[in-house]
Design an enzyme around this catalytic site. Structure first.
Site, PDB file in Angstrom:
ATOM      1  N   ARG A 174       0.839  -1.206   0.000  1.00  0.00           N
ATOM      2  CA  ARG A 174       0.000   0.000   0.000  1.00  0.00           C
ATOM      3  C   ARG A 174       0.872   1.253   0.000  1.00  0.00           C
ATOM      4  O   ARG A 174       0.444   2.315  -0.398  1.00  0.00           O
ATOM      5  CB  ARG A 174      -0.887   0.016   1.260  1.00  0.00           C
ATOM      6  CG  ARG A 174      -2.011  -0.990   1.253  1.00  0.00           C
ATOM      7  CD  ARG A 174      -2.646  -1.137   2.637  1.00  0.00           C
ATOM      8  NE  ARG A 174      -3.209   0.084   3.182  1.00  0.00           N
ATOM      9  CZ  ARG A 174      -4.458   0.514   2.988  1.00  0.00           C
ATOM     10  NH1 ARG A 174      -5.269  -0.190   2.238  1.00  0.00           N
ATOM     11  NH2 ARG A 174      -4.893   1.621   3.538  1.00  0.00           N
ATOM     12  N   ARG A 251      -8.709  -6.558  13.276  1.00  0.00           N
ATOM     13  CA  ARG A 251      -7.888  -5.788  14.208  1.00  0.00           C
ATOM     14  C   ARG A 251      -8.692  -4.581  14.651  1.00  0.00           C
ATOM     15  O   ARG A 251      -9.388  -3.961  13.853  1.00  0.00           O
ATOM     16  CB  ARG A 251      -6.608  -5.304  13.524  1.00  0.00           C
ATOM     17  CG  ARG A 251      -5.550  -6.346  13.422  1.00  0.00           C
ATOM     18  CD  ARG A 251      -5.070  -6.816  14.761  1.00  0.00           C
ATOM     19  NE  ARG A 251      -4.247  -5.822  15.441  1.00  0.00           N
ATOM     20  CZ  ARG A 251      -3.933  -5.867  16.725  1.00  0.00           C
ATOM     21  NH1 ARG A 251      -4.390  -6.828  17.489  1.00  0.00           N
ATOM     22  NH2 ARG A 251      -3.155  -4.944  17.245  1.00  0.00           N
ATOM     23  N   ARG A 282       0.192   5.828  16.381  1.00  0.00           N
ATOM     24  CA  ARG A 282       0.348   7.152  15.798  1.00  0.00           C
ATOM     25  C   ARG A 282      -0.414   8.205  16.584  1.00  0.00           C
ATOM     26  O   ARG A 282      -1.324   7.886  17.359  1.00  0.00           O
ATOM     27  CB  ARG A 282      -0.059   7.177  14.321  1.00  0.00           C
ATOM     28  CG  ARG A 282      -1.410   6.601  14.009  1.00  0.00           C
ATOM     29  CD  ARG A 282      -1.609   6.453  12.472  1.00  0.00           C
ATOM     30  NE  ARG A 282      -2.842   5.754  12.183  1.00  0.00           N
ATOM     31  CZ  ARG A 282      -3.212   5.320  10.996  1.00  0.00           C
ATOM     32  NH1 ARG A 282      -2.442   5.518   9.944  1.00  0.00           N
ATOM     33  NH2 ARG A 282      -4.350   4.690  10.811  1.00  0.00           N
ATOM     34  N   GLU A 302      -3.608   6.619  18.764  1.00  0.00           N
ATOM     35  CA  GLU A 302      -4.216   5.356  18.324  1.00  0.00           C
ATOM     36  C   GLU A 302      -3.482   4.174  18.942  1.00  0.00           C
ATOM     37  O   GLU A 302      -2.290   3.980  18.684  1.00  0.00           O
ATOM     38  CB  GLU A 302      -4.092   5.232  16.802  1.00  0.00           C
ATOM     39  CG  GLU A 302      -5.272   5.805  16.058  1.00  0.00           C
ATOM     40  CD  GLU A 302      -5.146   5.616  14.560  1.00  0.00           C
ATOM     41  OE1 GLU A 302      -5.503   6.555  13.846  1.00  0.00           O
ATOM     42  OE2 GLU A 302      -4.687   4.545  14.101  1.00  0.00           O
ATOM     43  N   ASP A 352     -10.175   1.048   1.049  1.00  0.00           N
ATOM     44  CA  ASP A 352     -10.168   2.471   1.337  1.00  0.00           C
ATOM     45  C   ASP A 352     -11.515   3.048   0.895  1.00  0.00           C
ATOM     46  O   ASP A 352     -12.301   2.372   0.221  1.00  0.00           O
ATOM     47  CB  ASP A 352      -9.018   3.160   0.588  1.00  0.00           C
ATOM     48  CG  ASP A 352      -7.703   3.019   1.353  1.00  0.00           C
ATOM     49  OD1 ASP A 352      -7.754   2.908   2.585  1.00  0.00           O
ATOM     50  OD2 ASP A 352      -6.643   3.027   0.713  1.00  0.00           O
TER      51      ASP A 352
HETATM   52  P1  FAD Z   1     -18.148   1.254   8.027  1.00  0.00           P
HETATM   53  O1  FAD Z   1     -17.726   2.664   7.958  1.00  0.00           O
HETATM   54  O2  FAD Z   1     -17.470   0.355   9.008  1.00  0.00           O
HETATM   55  O3  FAD Z   1     -19.717   1.236   8.308  1.00  0.00           O
HETATM   56  C1  FAD Z   1     -20.403   0.108   8.744  1.00  0.00           C
HETATM   57  C2  FAD Z   1     -21.518   0.590   9.666  1.00  0.00           C
HETATM   58  O4  FAD Z   1     -22.366  -0.524   9.965  1.00  0.00           O
HETATM   59  C3  FAD Z   1     -21.021   1.121  11.012  1.00  0.00           C
HETATM   60  O5  FAD Z   1     -21.508   2.420  11.235  1.00  0.00           O
HETATM   61  C4  FAD Z   1     -21.567   0.125  12.020  1.00  0.00           C
HETATM   62  O6  FAD Z   1     -21.931   0.733  13.248  1.00  0.00           O
HETATM   63  C5  FAD Z   1     -22.789  -0.412  11.293  1.00  0.00           C
HETATM   64  N1  FAD Z   1     -23.194  -1.741  11.744  1.00  0.00           N
HETATM   65  C6  FAD Z   1     -22.434  -2.868  11.794  1.00  0.00           C
HETATM   66  N2  FAD Z   1     -23.159  -3.884  12.278  1.00  0.00           N
HETATM   67  C7  FAD Z   1     -24.410  -3.403  12.516  1.00  0.00           C
HETATM   68  C8  FAD Z   1     -25.596  -3.982  13.043  1.00  0.00           C
HETATM   69  N3  FAD Z   1     -25.646  -5.264  13.436  1.00  0.00           N
HETATM   70  N4  FAD Z   1     -26.683  -3.203  13.162  1.00  0.00           N
HETATM   71  C9  FAD Z   1     -26.655  -1.897  12.807  1.00  0.00           C
HETATM   72  N5  FAD Z   1     -25.549  -1.297  12.315  1.00  0.00           N
HETATM   73  C10 FAD Z   1     -24.444  -2.058  12.171  1.00  0.00           C
HETATM   74  N6  FAD Z   1      -9.838   4.997   3.883  1.00  0.00           N
HETATM   75  C11 FAD Z   1      -9.308   5.938   3.048  1.00  0.00           C
HETATM   76  O7  FAD Z   1      -9.703   6.031   1.883  1.00  0.00           O
HETATM   77  N7  FAD Z   1      -8.344   6.807   3.484  1.00  0.00           N
HETATM   78  C12 FAD Z   1      -7.866   6.793   4.761  1.00  0.00           C
HETATM   79  O8  FAD Z   1      -7.004   7.595   5.130  1.00  0.00           O
HETATM   80  C13 FAD Z   1      -8.404   5.814   5.666  1.00  0.00           C
HETATM   81  N8  FAD Z   1      -7.975   5.740   6.935  1.00  0.00           N
HETATM   82  C14 FAD Z   1      -8.531   4.832   7.795  1.00  0.00           C
HETATM   83  C15 FAD Z   1      -8.105   4.810   9.120  1.00  0.00           C
HETATM   84  C16 FAD Z   1      -8.677   3.923  10.026  1.00  0.00           C
HETATM   85  C17 FAD Z   1      -8.213   3.915  11.453  1.00  0.00           C
HETATM   86  C18 FAD Z   1      -9.677   3.008   9.587  1.00  0.00           C
HETATM   87  C19 FAD Z   1     -10.290   2.028  10.551  1.00  0.00           C
HETATM   88  C20 FAD Z   1     -10.100   3.018   8.271  1.00  0.00           C
HETATM   89  C21 FAD Z   1      -9.533   3.927   7.354  1.00  0.00           C
HETATM   90  N9  FAD Z   1      -9.968   3.997   6.029  1.00  0.00           N
HETATM   91  C22 FAD Z   1      -9.420   4.924   5.176  1.00  0.00           C
HETATM   92  C23 FAD Z   1     -10.996   3.067   5.511  1.00  0.00           C
HETATM   93  C24 FAD Z   1     -12.414   3.623   5.579  1.00  0.00           C
HETATM   94  O9  FAD Z   1     -12.758   3.923   6.920  1.00  0.00           O
HETATM   95  C25 FAD Z   1     -13.364   2.580   5.035  1.00  0.00           C
HETATM   96  O10 FAD Z   1     -13.009   2.190   3.737  1.00  0.00           O
HETATM   97  C26 FAD Z   1     -14.840   3.020   4.981  1.00  0.00           C
HETATM   98  O11 FAD Z   1     -15.197   3.918   5.985  1.00  0.00           O
HETATM   99  C27 FAD Z   1     -15.688   1.785   5.103  1.00  0.00           C
HETATM  100  O12 FAD Z   1     -17.049   2.099   4.901  1.00  0.00           O
HETATM  101  P2  FAD Z   1     -18.129   0.962   5.096  1.00  0.00           P
HETATM  102  O13 FAD Z   1     -19.450   1.584   4.831  1.00  0.00           O
HETATM  103  O14 FAD Z   1     -17.761  -0.251   4.350  1.00  0.00           O
HETATM  104  O15 FAD Z   1     -18.020   0.502   6.640  1.00  0.00           O
HETATM  105  N1  UDP Z   2       3.537   0.751   7.816  1.00  0.00           N
HETATM  106  C1  UDP Z   2       4.744   0.713   8.456  1.00  0.00           C
HETATM  107  N2  UDP Z   2       5.274   1.861   8.976  1.00  0.00           N
HETATM  108  C2  UDP Z   2       4.632   3.043   8.876  1.00  0.00           C
HETATM  109  C3  UDP Z   2       3.381   3.096   8.195  1.00  0.00           C
HETATM  110  C4  UDP Z   2       2.860   1.920   7.685  1.00  0.00           C
HETATM  111  O1  UDP Z   2       5.334  -0.347   8.588  1.00  0.00           O
HETATM  112  O2  UDP Z   2       5.147   4.055   9.368  1.00  0.00           O
HETATM  113  C5  UDP Z   2       2.972  -0.517   7.287  1.00  0.00           C
HETATM  114  C6  UDP Z   2       2.062  -1.217   8.312  1.00  0.00           C
HETATM  115  O3  UDP Z   2       2.242  -2.613   8.166  1.00  0.00           O
HETATM  116  C7  UDP Z   2       0.685  -0.822   7.839  1.00  0.00           C
HETATM  117  C8  UDP Z   2       0.879  -0.812   6.323  1.00  0.00           C
HETATM  118  O4  UDP Z   2       2.204  -0.277   6.140  1.00  0.00           O
HETATM  119  O5  UDP Z   2      -0.294  -1.751   8.233  1.00  0.00           O
HETATM  120  C9  UDP Z   2      -0.128   0.010   5.559  1.00  0.00           C
HETATM  121  O6  UDP Z   2      -0.082   1.338   6.042  1.00  0.00           O
HETATM  122  P1  UDP Z   2      -1.313   2.315   5.925  1.00  0.00           P
HETATM  123  O7  UDP Z   2      -0.871   3.674   6.333  1.00  0.00           O
HETATM  124  O8  UDP Z   2      -1.918   2.148   4.592  1.00  0.00           O
HETATM  125  O9  UDP Z   2      -2.282   1.734   7.053  1.00  0.00           O
HETATM  126  P2  UDP Z   2      -3.707   2.261   7.552  1.00  0.00           P
HETATM  127  O10 UDP Z   2      -3.809   3.725   7.196  1.00  0.00           O
HETATM  128  O11 UDP Z   2      -4.706   1.431   6.848  1.00  0.00           O
HETATM  129  O12 UDP Z   2      -3.671   2.037   9.021  1.00  0.00           O
END
Ligand code: FAD
Ligand code: UDP
Length: 371
Positions: A174, A251, A282, A302, A352
């Protein structure tokens, strides 16, 4: 037979669900969106604190190469010119991410692409890695031993709670590796943060759609199923099938958010702590996503968390064991003619936002029979 009140019951109010609901409404369908949380938006939800849009479930940067997806989100909100350039903090030493000439210079003093490539090649040669079998081998093959030790191994093992040798290689792919001085974390053509936060996108998508919050599908399944002809399910696929083949692993994270009485805490939106000793992975300083000038600042640490039941599932663990299990659930899902499964949890993919959007648009087009 009585006509049901809704065409679709949409479980979850995240990006997938909201996009599907928006497309269905446009096609003249009636939808009810439910979510067990007390807000819509899923993991892209923002909470306003001290005038700052806090990314409540971790840093979210929208990026895509697809003009159609970029135009789609821009219907609802204007994006700023934010470029993600995280800093890695290894025991107090700072490095630019992703791995690029700035990182190599800081590590080795190399000034040209040729010097940096030579340094990496010297480190890779004795390892003899032909086809990388796991994340560790993939990372070593890409950037050599120094970067692996300081910037990848411990961060990865903290985040995923397992050895880098037990993780799939694709995860590290990634991240770009560049032989120029470009600190942009993504290679995509379009990137930014919605001005005013992600809720604007969700509110735009859900305009005119009925919503019930604080409603868990599994608690009132019979009643809810009775309300609609079809279901769009965006929760955990294993939970939908009552974990009958066993639990898929996810996770999780714990977010610790605090307001700090300072204008600028770390000078950057994202700082990764890549050593083993620091227990968080982070620190996010939210105001920098929107170039905020507020007098105070809000930061979020986090912490990785091993999921046990009841904890939020954030990242699917797409290793061989889980993928074999997922395949069994997917076979069951394929037999459900009245249920559409979509999103990060139901498709069990490390998606994403742009990929979730693409999937929701694709699946809604197929379902609604629109061009
Ligand atoms: P979700 O956003 O998980 O929505 C699912 C919803 O279903 C939730 O609100 C949940 O409460 C609900 N739900 C589940 N089970 C039930 C139930 N039984 N009854 C009622 N409701 C329920 N993507 C990027 O493009 N750029 C980024 O920088 C990025 N950073 C991220 C950082 C983190 C820490 C995380 C965790 C994800 C990140 N992502 C990022 C990914 C992004 O969050 C997801 O791709 C996107 O939000 C997923 O949307 P979704 O609708 O599939 O799921
Ligand atoms: N990663 C790493 N060092 C960093 C940032 C990322 O080793 O400083 C690795 C780590 O394994 C992570 C992966 O690269 O799970 C993908 O990073 P990304 O930032 O895409 O993770 P996310 O935003 O989904 O947490």
């Amino acid at each position: 037979m009585d006509k049901k009140k809704y065409d679709y019951l949409i479980v979850g109010a995240g990006l997938f669900a909201s996009t599907f609901a928006h497309e269905a409404l446009k096609a003249g369908k009636k939808c009810l969106v439910i979510d067990k949380r007390d807000h819509a938006g899923g993991n892209i939800y923002c909470k306003n604190i001290e005038g700052i849009n806090v990314h409540w479930y971790g840093a979210h940067i929208f990026h895509t190469n697809d003009k159609a997806l970029w135009d789609y989100v821009n219907q609802f909100v204007e994006f700023n010119r934010y470029t993600n350039s995280p800093i890695a903090n290894y025991k107090g030493e700072l490095f630019n991410l992703p791995f690029n000439m700035n990182t190599f210079y800081r590590l080795w003093g190399t000034k040209t692409p040729e010097e940096a490539k030579k340094k990496i090649a010297e480190q890779i040669a004795p390892l003899n890695i032909a086809a990388p079998k796991n994340l560790e081998e993939q990372a070593l093959k890409l950037v050599g031993t120094d970067i692996y030790e300081k910037l990848i191994k411990h961060y990865t093992e903290k985040q995923w709670g397992r050895k880098a040798t037990e993780l799939p290689a694709f995860i590290i792919k990634r991240l770009p590796v560049r032989f120029n001085y470009d600190n942009n974390y993504f290679n995509d053509k379009y990137q930014g943060i919605p001005i005013g936060g992600y809720n604007k996108i969700i509110n735009g998508l859900l305009e005119g759609v009925d919503i019930r919050l604080n409603t868990d599908f599994f608690k009132d399944k019979a009643e809810l199923e009775n309300l609609a002809d079809k279901i769009v399910f965006t929760g955990k696929i294993d939970e939908y099938f009552d974990y009958q083949f066993g639990e898929l692993e996810y996770r999780s994270l714990r977010f610790e958010t605090e307001v700090i009485d300072a204008e600028n805490y770390q000078g950057n939106a994202v700082m990764n702590y890549t050593d083993a000793e620091t227990s968080f992975t982070r620190i996010i300083e939210h105001k920098h996503f929107e170039f905020g000038m507020q007098p105070k600042t809000v930061i979020t640490k986090e912490y990785p968390l091993i999921e046990s039941k009841g904890v939020e599932p954030y990242y699917p663990v797409n290793d061989e064991h889980n993928m074999a299990l997922f395949k069994k659930y997917q076979e069951l899902a394929d037999q459900q003619i009245n249920v559409i499964f979509g999103g990060r949890l139901a498709e069990y993919k490390y998606y994403d936002m742009h990929q979730v959007l693409a999937s929701a648009l694709h699946k809604s087009k197929l379902e609604l029979n629109v061009q």
